[in-house]
Design a protein around this motif. Structure first.
Motif, short mmCIF file in Angstrom:
data_model
loop_
_atom_site.label_atom_id
_atom_site.label_comp_id
_atom_site.label_asym_id
_atom_site.label_seq_id
_atom_site.Cartn_x
_atom_site.Cartn_y
_atom_site.Cartn_z
N UNK A 721 5.74 15.34 47.51
CA UNK A 721 4.56 15.19 48.38
C UNK A 721 4.05 13.76 48.20
N UNK A 722 4.12 13.01 49.27
CA UNK A 722 3.82 11.58 49.18
C UNK A 722 2.72 11.19 50.16
N UNK A 723 1.72 10.50 49.67
CA UNK A 723 0.65 9.99 50.53
C UNK A 723 1.11 8.71 51.22
N UNK A 724 0.45 8.37 52.30
CA UNK A 724 0.68 7.08 52.93
C UNK A 724 1.87 7.07 53.86
N UNK A 725 1.86 7.96 54.84
CA UNK A 725 2.99 8.09 55.78
C UNK A 725 3.40 6.77 56.42
N UNK A 726 2.42 5.93 56.69
CA UNK A 726 2.73 4.70 57.42
C UNK A 726 3.19 3.57 56.50
N UNK A 727 3.33 3.87 55.23
CA UNK A 727 3.71 2.82 54.29
C UNK A 727 5.17 2.41 54.43
N UNK A 842 -3.19 7.17 44.77
CA UNK A 842 -4.30 8.07 45.09
C UNK A 842 -4.46 9.13 44.00
N UNK A 843 -5.68 9.59 43.81
CA UNK A 843 -5.90 10.67 42.83
C UNK A 843 -5.35 11.96 43.42
N UNK A 844 -4.25 12.41 42.87
CA UNK A 844 -3.71 13.71 43.26
C UNK A 844 -3.09 14.32 42.01
N UNK A 845 -2.69 15.58 42.14
CA UNK A 845 -2.40 16.34 40.93
C UNK A 845 -1.18 17.23 41.06
N UNK A 846 -0.56 17.46 39.92
CA UNK A 846 0.28 18.64 39.78
C UNK A 846 -0.68 19.70 39.25
N UNK A 847 -1.13 20.53 40.15
CA UNK A 847 -2.27 21.37 39.81
C UNK A 847 -1.95 22.48 38.82
N UNK A 848 -0.73 22.95 38.81
CA UNK A 848 -0.40 24.03 37.87
C UNK A 848 -0.55 23.55 36.42
N UNK A 852 -2.22 14.50 36.33
CA UNK A 852 -2.39 13.50 37.36
C UNK A 852 -1.02 13.03 37.82
N UNK A 853 -0.87 12.85 39.13
CA UNK A 853 0.41 12.39 39.67
C UNK A 853 0.45 10.86 39.64
N UNK A 854 1.50 10.33 39.03
CA UNK A 854 1.69 8.87 39.01
C UNK A 854 2.91 8.44 39.80
N UNK A 855 3.86 9.37 39.93
CA UNK A 855 5.18 8.97 40.44
C UNK A 855 5.48 9.65 41.76
N UNK A 856 6.13 8.90 42.62
CA UNK A 856 6.55 9.44 43.91
C UNK A 856 5.38 9.91 44.75
N UNK A 857 4.21 9.45 44.47
CA UNK A 857 3.02 10.04 45.10
C UNK A 857 2.46 9.18 46.24
N UNK A 858 2.97 7.95 46.38
CA UNK A 858 2.39 7.13 47.46
C UNK A 858 3.40 6.12 48.00
N UNK A 859 3.33 5.98 49.31
CA UNK A 859 4.10 4.95 50.01
C UNK A 859 3.13 3.81 50.29
N UNK A 860 3.55 2.60 49.99
CA UNK A 860 2.62 1.48 50.17
C UNK A 860 3.13 0.52 51.23
N UNK A 861 2.19 -0.14 51.85
CA UNK A 861 2.54 -1.22 52.77
C UNK A 861 2.69 -2.50 51.94
N UNK A 862 3.63 -3.33 52.35
CA UNK A 862 3.81 -4.61 51.66
C UNK A 862 3.37 -5.71 52.63
N UNK A 863 2.37 -6.47 52.22
CA UNK A 863 1.87 -7.54 53.10
C UNK A 863 1.91 -8.87 52.37
N UNK A 864 2.31 -9.90 53.08
CA UNK A 864 2.26 -11.23 52.49
C UNK A 864 0.82 -11.70 52.41
N UNK A 865 0.50 -12.37 51.34
CA UNK A 865 -0.88 -12.85 51.19
C UNK A 865 -1.02 -14.20 51.88
#
Ligand code: SF4
Ligand code: SF4
Ligand code: SF4
Lengths: 865, 285
Positions: A721-727, A842-848, A852-865
């Motif tokens: 389950x990954x947040x950030x569909x548009x990442x 994002x703050x999300x969980x393995x609730x059972x 706290x979820x750290x891995x595979x939990x978010x897709x990020x956008x990469x932007x040049x600064x």
């Protein structure tokens, strides 16, 4: 155990430094004679030490005796959760070197690289040397607290007044204690003080550590604990996200054993990035993040179809003919299990369709590699380790990956077996005196309130052995922000930094800003400190503190002491013992003496004396806790000492060796078997559902799991389950081999050697992107980039690196401090050095498990600064 | 401390360095004896064998070297060459830990006009700070980039007087003063035992690995060897056929960096960093 140098040195098997600087008595008693005899230096021992030294001086024209001044003193490193027993070379009261304590059967003389950095921590110029108070009443990320130094007396008076206010208003449940890293002196401040004040809100850090790693073992073999791995007797070592030669547990030991282990075992590392361990492995399986459960199920499938399960542990078909055929159900009555439960159910419910071809589609790994690894692992049974690290399990839905990856150990009979996965050996420390006699009505009422982290609610089962048995550390921020179940008015944090180490850190910025009175016990002014009202400078755990920890590895468990090997450098006090004592004294001055009376009941087991000050209290408490280890009258097992001083000067107690296979048929599960169909989970999950008057399916739905029905009770695959569909890229967070948890970024050695993490660069914080993605995104090596997620962003440097799986961006955790010190922050209080991954997770969980979820939990956008 | 520091040998230089050369037979040669025959190292031919198979690239050796020898931030007596090669998923990360090679035919010694850089007992390439004029010929001559020039004062970090939070944190200088260190708080006095005043290096001279001569001369192992958690660094006398280094080199091919230059390094690498096996194959056309 062997003497250091024995195998490495030509000429002198025992270095003169050993002779001169070591605690001779200790070495004599333990290993010196053995080692000396083994290496033919008994003659050296036959003469007294003094002539040896003189002779040496004459031979080598030592102009100054400085080398004789130093003394190696035992203590403990808590730079990571390996918790190694160490020795520190102290010269004229100065700590100058660190090495492994050879008396430990867990770590021996080996020392990981980050241990040495402890010197740069204890002598960090940015350590707080005196209590401070905030002068800027406004709190926020951009509000300079305006800290000014104050006396201990003023600081403690303020803290005591605030606690008394809660007591007088009968709202003690609005008090909260946040624990970060700890020694086992923790219960003094974490448990006893919180209860006697009268609050339910002692919140540990455990769920931002690795609770999901314990979930699989608990709901298969009944052990809510980390494993130890018998690598030297293993024929196959499968590492799931674990990077044993960098991070995870018992790193010093595994460093010392890895060369021999890899000579014997095939090593396969499953990790989306080329980790240090992957770089030395036989197989690297660069899996798509979050698909570990698919690989584990497919491996189990292959092992069964190929008939490679370990029959002496699992059992066999009654007619001896393997009926595990892909796609086909098996009759439960055809199979007779021995020490396991529910194998056929597991096959029918989950495994029968989980072919390598199916898994290849999920994991992005080639079919032949999946088969090869599964068969190799199966053939190595029972000496085949499935080592479950944080990566696959500290994810949303990670509990089931934890079960799936760990269940392989059951299939090949590696559980509790030689060359397999072991629990902790027995040890004999004891708990501190109980609180019952010291709880008044206010405390009892206060304690009965619900906890701020929402554990046990429908959506947070946190099933550490029971509904709500675990902690949901990171959700405490939401509890505070929403005043749910109540507001928090007074909070104390120690050796923690939730505003840095918890995902979606800005929630903590707001939560801590909202609490009217925050106290931080810390060595450095950290992100958490930034929002605090009173700051109490703490001792460094390795050099200035009494305490103990217990940990297992190499088939042993050791109990090793944290000791004040030097005088504290500054006007600091110990977080877990002295400071609560001092607060207790202040509360007693204000007419509430229950806490002080309780602490005074920690009498010195040697003298029967009651403590009269914080330092005595710390020492007596420690002697009490470890009493059965050092008092020959109380002797249980393992190393034997002839008294406290004998134990203290050795620094570590070792357990008896591991009793292999003792738990076969006597596991702490509901069936006493290794459960492939977890009756234990079925019961506990059922109890949780019942508590909320609902069904387990409803619990699973609310908690964002895909399983329904019987599937919930077997190890199985759940889609990530990954947040950030548009990442653009999935974030692969990992830990540096130089991280002393989140606390080494102010050490110059950390930055000078940051490139020791494969792919990383010195004095930089790089996001590693596969060149294929670099091209797609128009990113070049060295570009300054932003990683943007739905919940935040960070700035860092792009590094195009082939060791990153395409579709992911690998970035190490540890940098991105905007306070902590002059080195850690680019501009203290303002600009971070590097980027904190927790700003974009994002703050999300393995609730059972509550994790706290750290891995595979978010897709990020990469932007040049 | 905030500046980007460059290692003496960085990974970009690796290709230039040409990787690891192949050693011909390792012939122990007699060492020119410069000092008294009573020296415990006289007659020895000291060498370090680095077992790349055991090495895990943890860097402990390089960190403890700084610790032992009071080496400043941007200086690495013990360093590393690391590189990632191949294309995903067939990628290899490799790590070679490096230090002064104590070459039998040391170009730095030949280049030094003042004999500050010289061969000492045991074959150690030593440096005498009193004779060094800072001409940096040795740096130019060394093919391995392991000699460092001190342009400024050492350990500027620890000479800083400014506290982070006024009155509540010390300055760096205050820390060292509080614990009676010497410039650095965890200063190791053993470094200057043999030659007082050399515990920290002066401005305007060069410095490099000494094979921990201050330890070796007292029968102690070099500190990087002592501290390596994997026992990848092995030290001893090539002139002694029974020493551990001789035994290992009897069994494994000893590789030396830039063999083709004929410097005859005394740091020898055995086995390879990648420990893995690979599935049987004959390949394909
Ligand atoms: S950092 Fe961890 S592995 Fe290293 S010495 Fe400390 S506790 Fe052990
Ligand atoms: S300390 Fe040992 S294992 Fe670590 S990098 Fe150095 S030689 Fe390799
Ligand atoms: S031998 Fe001594 S000086 Fe040379 S690299 Fe090793 S620790 Fe450093």
């Amino acid at each position: 155990m062997t003497m250091r140098n024995e195998t490495k040195q030509s000429g002198n098997p025992i270095s003169e430094e050993e002779l001169m600087n070591s605690d001779i008595k200790k070495l004599n008693r333990r290993d010196f004679i053995k080692a000396a005899a083994a290496t033919g230096t008994a003659a050296v021992l036959a003469v007294s030490l003094t002539p040896t030294l003189k002779a040496l001086a004459a031979n080598n024209q030592i102009t100054s005796p400085a080398d004789e001044i130093g003394k190696w003193k035992p203590t403990t490193c808590q730079g990571c959760t390996s918790w190694c027993s160490k020795e520190v070379l102290v010269v004229d009261g100065r700590a100058i070197k660190v090495r492994g304590n050879a008396n430990s059967k867990v770590n021996g003389p080996a020392s990981c690289p980050r241990a040495h950095m402890a010197l740069q921590q204890v002598y960090d110029p940015d350590r707080i040397k005196t209590p401070m108070k905030r002068t800027n009443p406004k709190k926020g990320r951009n509000e300079d607290p305006g800290f000014i130094p104050i006396s201990w007396d003023e600081a403690l008076n303020t803290v005591a007044d605030k606690i008394m206010e809660l007591r007088n208003n009968q709202e003690t449940y609005k008090y909260m204690l946040m624990r970060g890293r700890y020694s086992y002196m923790r219960d003094i401040i974490y448990d006893r003080m919180t209860k006697i004040i009268g609050s339910p809100n002692n919140i540990s850090h455990s769920a931002i550590c690795a609770e999901a790693e314990k979930f699989g073992p608990y709901y298969t073999e009944g052990e809510w604990t980390y494993r130890q791995y018998d690598v030297l007797n293993a024929n196959y070592i499968l590492c799931w996200g674990a990077d044993p030669i960098s991070a995870n547990r018992q790193v010093s030991y595994y460093l010392s054993a890895w060369g021999d282990a890899s000579d014997r075992a095939t090593i396969a590392v499953i990790d989306p990035r080329l980790s240090a361990s992957a770089s030395k492995a036989d197989e690297w399986l660069p899996i798509k993040p979050g698909e570990d459960g698919a690989l584990a199920s497919a491996m189990a499938h292959v092992i069964l179809v190929e008939g490679l399960w370990y029959k002496d542990f699992v059992g066999d078909f009654t007619d001896g003919i393997n009926k595990f055929v892909a796609g086909q159900n098996v009759n439960e009555s055809d199979f007779e299990e021995i020490y396991t439960h529910g194998l056929v159910k597991w096959w029918n419910i989950e495994l029968k369709d989980k072919t390598p071809e199916w898994a290849a589609g999920k994991t992005g790994l080639p079919v032949d590699q999946i088969k090869r690894v599964a068969i190799g692992y199966g053939k190595a049974a029972p000496h085949a380790i499935s080592w479950v690290g944080g990566g696959p399990v500290m994810q949303v839905r990670g509990a089931y990956a934890s079960m799936a990856c760990h269940a392989l150990n059951g299939l090949v009979g590696a559980v509790d077996n030689i060359g397999g996965t072991l629990k902790a050996n027995k040890e004999y420390t004891q708990s501190f005196p109980g609180v019952d006699d010291y709880l008044d009505d206010i405390a009892k009422e206060g304690k009965s309130h619900k906890k701020i982290d929402h554990r046990g609610r429908l959506e947070f089962p946190a099933l550490n052995q029971k509904s709500g048995g675990g902690v949901v550390t990171n959700n405490a921020a939401d509890g505070i922000l929403n005043e749910d179940p109540n507001e928090i008015k007074v909070a104390i944090g120690y050796m923690n930094n939730h505003a840095f180490s918890c995902p979606q850190d800005e929630r903590w910025f707001r939560a801590l800003s909202k609490i009217p009175f925050v106290v931080h016990l810390t060595t450095n002014a950290s992100e958490f400190t930034w929002f605090s009202d009173i700051v109490l400078p703490s001792t460094h755990h390795m050099f200035e503190k009494w305490g103990y920890v217990k940990v297992h590895g190499n088939g042993y468990r050791h109990v090793t002491l944290n000791q004040p090997v030097i005088d504290p450098v500054w006007d600091v006090r110990t977080d877990e013992t002295e400071i609560p004592w001092l607060i207790a004294e202040k509360l007693a001055d204000r007419g509430f003496d229950n806490l002080l009376r309780h602490y005074k009941s920690y009498i010195d087991p040697e003298t029967g004396k009651e403590p009269t000050n914080g330092q005595e209290f710390a020492l007596y408490a420690l002697k009490h806790a470890t009493h059965k280890l050092w008092d020959p009258e109380e002797y249980q097992a393992g190393d034997k000492f002839n008294g406290w001083e004998d134990f203290r000067s050795t620094g570590v107690w070792n357990s008896a060796p591991y009793p292999f296979k003792k738990r076969w048929g006597a596991m702490k599960t509901d069936t006493e078997k290794f459960e492939f169909y977890s009756e234990t989970l079925k019961r506990v999950l059922g109890e949780h559902a019942e508590k909320h008057e609902t069904t387990t399916d409803e619990v699973l739905s609310v908690c964002n799991y895909q399983a329904r029905g019987e599937k919930a009770f077997v190890p199985h695959y759940e889609e990530p389950f990954t947040h950030g569909d548009s990442g653009d890229l999935v974030l692969v967070d990992y830990k540096s081999r130089l991280n002393r948890e989140g606390r080494s970024a102010n050490c110059s050695w950390y930055h000078e050697f940051k490139d020791l993490d494969p792919g990383d660069e010195s004095w930089d914080d790089v996001a590693k992107i596969n060149p294929i993605d670099g091209k797609k995104l128009g990113i070049e090596n060295g570009d300054r980039i932003k990683l943007v997620s739905p919940t935040g962003e960070l700035e860092c440097t792009a590094k195009l690196w082939e060791g990153t799986r395409p579709g992911t961006v690998a970035k190490c955790y540890g940098q991105g401090h905007w306070v902590y010190g002059k080195v850690a922050a680019k501009e203290f209080g303002i600009i971070p050095r590097g980027g904190n991954n927790n700003s974009i997770i994002p703050a999300d969980y393995d609730r059972l498990s509550g994790s706290t979820a750290y891995y595979g939990v978010v897709k990020v956008k990469v932007e040049k600064v | 401390m905030s500046k980007i520091v460059s290692r003496n040998v960085n990974r970009r230089d690796f290709l230039k360095l040409g990787g690891i050369g192949i050693a011909a037979a390792i012939v122990p040669t007699l060492i020119s004896q410069q000092s008294k025959a009573s020296s415990p190292l006289a007659g020895k031919n000291l060498a370090m064998v680095i077992d790349l198979h055991r090495c895990v690239g943890c860097g402990s050796c390089s960190i403890v070297c700084k610790n032992e020898n009071n080496v400043d931030g941007d200086v690495f007596w013990s360093s590393r060459i690391s590189k990632t090669t191949g294309r995903f998923p067939n990628v290899r990360f490799e790590y070679i830990t490096t230090l002064c090679n104590h070459c039998e035919k040391a170009p730095c010694v030949r280049a030094c006009p003042t004999k500050a850089m010289h061969k000492g007992d045991g074959g150690i390439t030593k440096h005498d700070p009193d004779k060094c004029i800072g001409c940096r010929y040795c740096i130019a001559a060394c093919p391995y980039g392991v000699i460092h020039f001190n342009a400024g004062k050492s350990h500027e970090f620890w000479r800083d007087d400014k506290p982070l939070i006024e009155g509540a944190t010390p300055s760096a200088r205050e820390v060292t003063q509080a614990v009676n260190g010497k410039v650095i708080p965890y200063y190791n006095p053993a470094r200057e035992l043999d030659k007082p005043g050399t515990g920290l290096r002066k401005r305007g001279i060069v410095e490099k690995c000494t094979f921990c001569d201050h330890r070796v001369s007292k029968g102690q192992l070099p500190y990087c060897v002592e501290a390596c958690p994997t026992n990848a660094r092995i030290f001893g006398d090539l002139n002694d056929p029974n020493s551990e280094v001789s035994r290992i080199l009897g069994k494994f091919h000893g590789m030396r960096l830039k063999e083709e230059l004929g410097t005859e390094p005394k740091v020898l690498y055995v086995r390879t960093y990648s420990t893995g096996t690979h599935p049987k194959t004959k390949g394909s056309v």
